[in-house]
Design a protein around this motif. Structure first.
Motif, PDB file in Angstrom:
ATOM      1  N   TRP A  68       0.814  -1.214   0.000  1.00  0.00           N
ATOM      2  CA  TRP A  68       0.000   0.000   0.000  1.00  0.00           C
ATOM      3  C   TRP A  68       0.851   1.269   0.000  1.00  0.00           C
ATOM      4  N   LEU A  69       2.130   1.160  -0.324  1.00  0.00           N
ATOM      5  CA  LEU A  69       2.928   2.368  -0.516  1.00  0.00           C
ATOM      6  C   LEU A  69       2.373   3.160  -1.698  1.00  0.00           C
ATOM      7  N   HIS A  70       2.338   4.470  -1.549  1.00  0.00           N
ATOM      8  CA  HIS A  70       1.739   5.278  -2.611  1.00  0.00           C
ATOM      9  C   HIS A  70       2.232   6.710  -2.543  1.00  0.00           C
ATOM     10  N   LEU A  71       2.092   7.398  -3.650  1.00  0.00           N
ATOM     11  CA  LEU A  71       2.346   8.826  -3.729  1.00  0.00           C
ATOM     12  C   LEU A  71       1.030   9.486  -4.116  1.00  0.00           C
ATOM     13  N   THR A  72       0.425  10.185  -3.166  1.00  0.00           N
ATOM     14  CA  THR A  72      -0.863  10.839  -3.399  1.00  0.00           C
ATOM     15  C   THR A  72      -0.724  11.925  -4.455  1.00  0.00           C
ATOM     16  N   MET A  73      -1.656  11.940  -5.409  1.00  0.00           N
ATOM     17  CA  MET A  73      -1.581  12.922  -6.484  1.00  0.00           C
ATOM     18  C   MET A  73      -2.748  13.903  -6.459  1.00  0.00           C
ATOM     19  N   GLN A  74      -3.954  13.446  -6.814  1.00  0.00           N
ATOM     20  CA  GLN A  74      -5.065  14.378  -6.990  1.00  0.00           C
ATOM     21  C   GLN A  74      -6.394  13.645  -6.854  1.00  0.00           C
ATOM     22  N   GLY A  75      -7.250  14.155  -5.965  1.00  0.00           N
ATOM     23  CA  GLY A  75      -8.578  13.588  -5.819  1.00  0.00           C
ATOM     24  C   GLY A  75      -9.502  13.974  -6.960  1.00  0.00           C
ATOM     25  N   VAL A  76     -10.502  13.125  -7.182  1.00  0.00           N
ATOM     26  CA  VAL A  76     -11.541  13.406  -8.184  1.00  0.00           C
ATOM     27  C   VAL A  76     -12.881  13.650  -7.503  1.00  0.00           C
ATOM     28  N   GLY A  77     -13.251  12.777  -6.555  1.00  0.00           N
ATOM     29  CA  GLY A  77     -14.514  12.949  -5.846  1.00  0.00           C
ATOM     30  C   GLY A  77     -14.953  11.658  -5.198  1.00  0.00           C
ATOM     31  N   PHE A  78     -15.890  11.772  -4.278  1.00  0.00           N
ATOM     32  CA  PHE A  78     -16.407  10.588  -3.615  1.00  0.00           C
ATOM     33  C   PHE A  78     -17.218   9.744  -4.586  1.00  0.00           C
ATOM     34  N   VAL A  79     -17.101   8.432  -4.423  1.00  0.00           N
ATOM     35  CA  VAL A  79     -17.964   7.532  -5.183  1.00  0.00           C
ATOM     36  C   VAL A  79     -19.411   7.879  -4.816  1.00  0.00           C
ATOM     37  N   GLY A  80     -20.260   7.991  -5.799  1.00  0.00           N
ATOM     38  CA  GLY A  80     -21.621   8.453  -5.581  1.00  0.00           C
ATOM     39  C   GLY A  80     -21.815   9.880  -6.040  1.00  0.00           C
ATOM     40  N   ASP A  81     -20.718  10.652  -5.977  1.00  0.00           N
ATOM     41  CA  ASP A  81     -20.762  12.023  -6.485  1.00  0.00           C
ATOM     42  C   ASP A  81     -20.233  12.125  -7.909  1.00  0.00           C
ATOM     43  N   VAL A  82     -19.579  11.062  -8.382  1.00  0.00           N
ATOM     44  CA  VAL A  82     -19.002  11.051  -9.731  1.00  0.00           C
ATOM     45  C   VAL A  82     -19.674   9.938 -10.524  1.00  0.00           C
ATOM     46  N   GLU A  83     -20.308  10.281 -11.617  1.00  0.00           N
ATOM     47  CA  GLU A  83     -21.013   9.307 -12.448  1.00  0.00           C
ATOM     48  C   GLU A  83     -20.015   8.431 -13.214  1.00  0.00           C
ATOM     49  N   PRO A  84     -20.406   7.178 -13.517  1.00  0.00           N
ATOM     50  CA  PRO A  84     -19.511   6.319 -14.309  1.00  0.00           C
ATOM     51  C   PRO A  84     -19.080   6.947 -15.625  1.00  0.00           C
ATOM     52  N   ILE A 139      -8.831  16.291 -15.555  1.00  0.00           N
ATOM     53  CA  ILE A 139     -10.082  16.346 -14.793  1.00  0.00           C
ATOM     54  C   ILE A 139     -10.896  17.564 -15.207  1.00  0.00           C
ATOM     55  N   ALA A 140     -10.214  18.694 -15.355  1.00  0.00           N
ATOM     56  CA  ALA A 140     -10.912  19.922 -15.745  1.00  0.00           C
ATOM     57  C   ALA A 140     -11.538  19.795 -17.126  1.00  0.00           C
ATOM     58  N   ALA A 141     -10.810  19.165 -18.058  1.00  0.00           N
ATOM     59  CA  ALA A 141     -11.361  18.986 -19.406  1.00  0.00           C
ATOM     60  C   ALA A 141     -12.601  18.104 -19.377  1.00  0.00           C
ATOM     61  N   ALA A 142     -12.621  17.142 -18.462  1.00  0.00           N
ATOM     62  CA  ALA A 142     -13.755  16.221 -18.393  1.00  0.00           C
ATOM     63  C   ALA A 142     -14.923  16.774 -17.592  1.00  0.00           C
ATOM     64  N   LEU A 143     -14.616  17.495 -16.489  1.00  0.00           N
ATOM     65  CA  LEU A 143     -15.668  17.866 -15.535  1.00  0.00           C
ATOM     66  C   LEU A 143     -15.804  19.371 -15.321  1.00  0.00           C
ATOM     67  N   GLY A 144     -14.830  20.148 -15.794  1.00  0.00           N
ATOM     68  CA  GLY A 144     -14.819  21.585 -15.522  1.00  0.00           C
ATOM     69  C   GLY A 144     -13.925  21.907 -14.345  1.00  0.00           C
ATOM     70  N   TRP A 145     -13.293  23.076 -14.379  1.00  0.00           N
ATOM     71  CA  TRP A 145     -12.355  23.459 -13.334  1.00  0.00           C
ATOM     72  C   TRP A 145     -13.012  23.572 -11.972  1.00  0.00           C
ATOM     73  N   GLU A 146     -14.322  23.859 -11.946  1.00  0.00           N
ATOM     74  CA  GLU A 146     -15.004  23.976 -10.656  1.00  0.00           C
ATOM     75  C   GLU A 146     -15.035  22.657  -9.896  1.00  0.00           C
TER      76      GLU A 146
END
Length: 220
Positions: A68-84, A139-146
């Motif tokens: 489980w070693l990892h380098l955190t990069m960037q969140g997208v959103g909680f499951v349930g808040d992001v559509e497939p 992410i911004a291109a897909a969902l918008g910068w907001e």
């Protein structure tokens, strides 16, 4: 004072419990996020194991299992808040952009005792930040910068080898680590991973949704 606030090469004076619940998090919560993960990276695993052997007798620390070693990069959103369909767009936009970057090799070490974790800084920071910026643009291109969260100016790339589970002074810990140094290691980073992550058992665990190559390559 968080890791992002420490001067390079310096340690925090005190550690605190890492496992407090951030806004929106709870047992059972899952989130989409981009990480760099290190499956099969034996050099990094050996370095982490060396340090964890030193830390194993120290109370108040949770050692990170090597898988489980990892380098955190960037969140997208909680499951349930992001559509497939949104997840698919994020992957597609990010894949196109990451393919245009040069390959990445990162060097790790020496250890830093931060406010909530004991970490291996990743260098060069600029290479990781370029990957993260590219992911944010995807992410911004897909969902918008907001929909792109997190402060890009407070990102300092690192891999945690242990998390603090209590509040304590760091001086004895720093002295112990200085008595047990290790060489730096350099590893190739072939991909960034979109994962679904949780922290229900006081360890970050995930399932991989997609591994996206960094640079032009046909396979990982």
């Amino acid at each position: 004072m968080g890791y992002a606030d420490l001067a390079p090469g310096t340690h925090a004076d005190r550690m605190r419990d890492h496992w407090w619940w951030r806004p929106g998090w709870r047992v059972g919560q899952r989130a989409y996020t981009w990480h760099i993960t290190f499956e099969g990276q034996e050099q990094l695993h050996r370095l982490a194991r060396h340090h964890q052997n030193t830390l194993s007798a120290v109370p108040g620390l949770d050692l990170v299992p090597l898988e489980w070693l990892h380098l955190t990069m960037q969140g997208v959103g909680f499951v349930g808040d992001v559509e497939p369909s949104e997840v698919s767009r994020v992957i597609a936009e990010t894949r196109t952009r990451l393919a245009q970057l040069p390959g990445v090799a990162l060097t790790f070490g020496p250890l830093i005792v931060a406010d909530e974790a004991i970490v291996l800084p990743a260098e060069p920071e600029s290479a990781v930040k370029d990957v993260r910026t590219t992911i944010r643009e995807g992410i911004a291109a897909a969902l918008g910068w907001e929909r792109v969260g997190e402060d890009p100016d407070r990102f300092r790339p690192h891999v945690s080898v242990a998390y603090s589970n209590t509040d304590h002074d760091t001086r004895p810990l720093v002295e112990l680590l200085e008595q047990n140094p290790a060489e730096r290691v350099t590893v190739e980073v072939p991909a960034a991973s979109l994962i679904v992550i949780h922290r229900d058992q006081k360890v970050y665990q995930w399932e991989t949704v997609e591994e996206v190559p960094i640079g032009q390559r046909h396979s990982l």
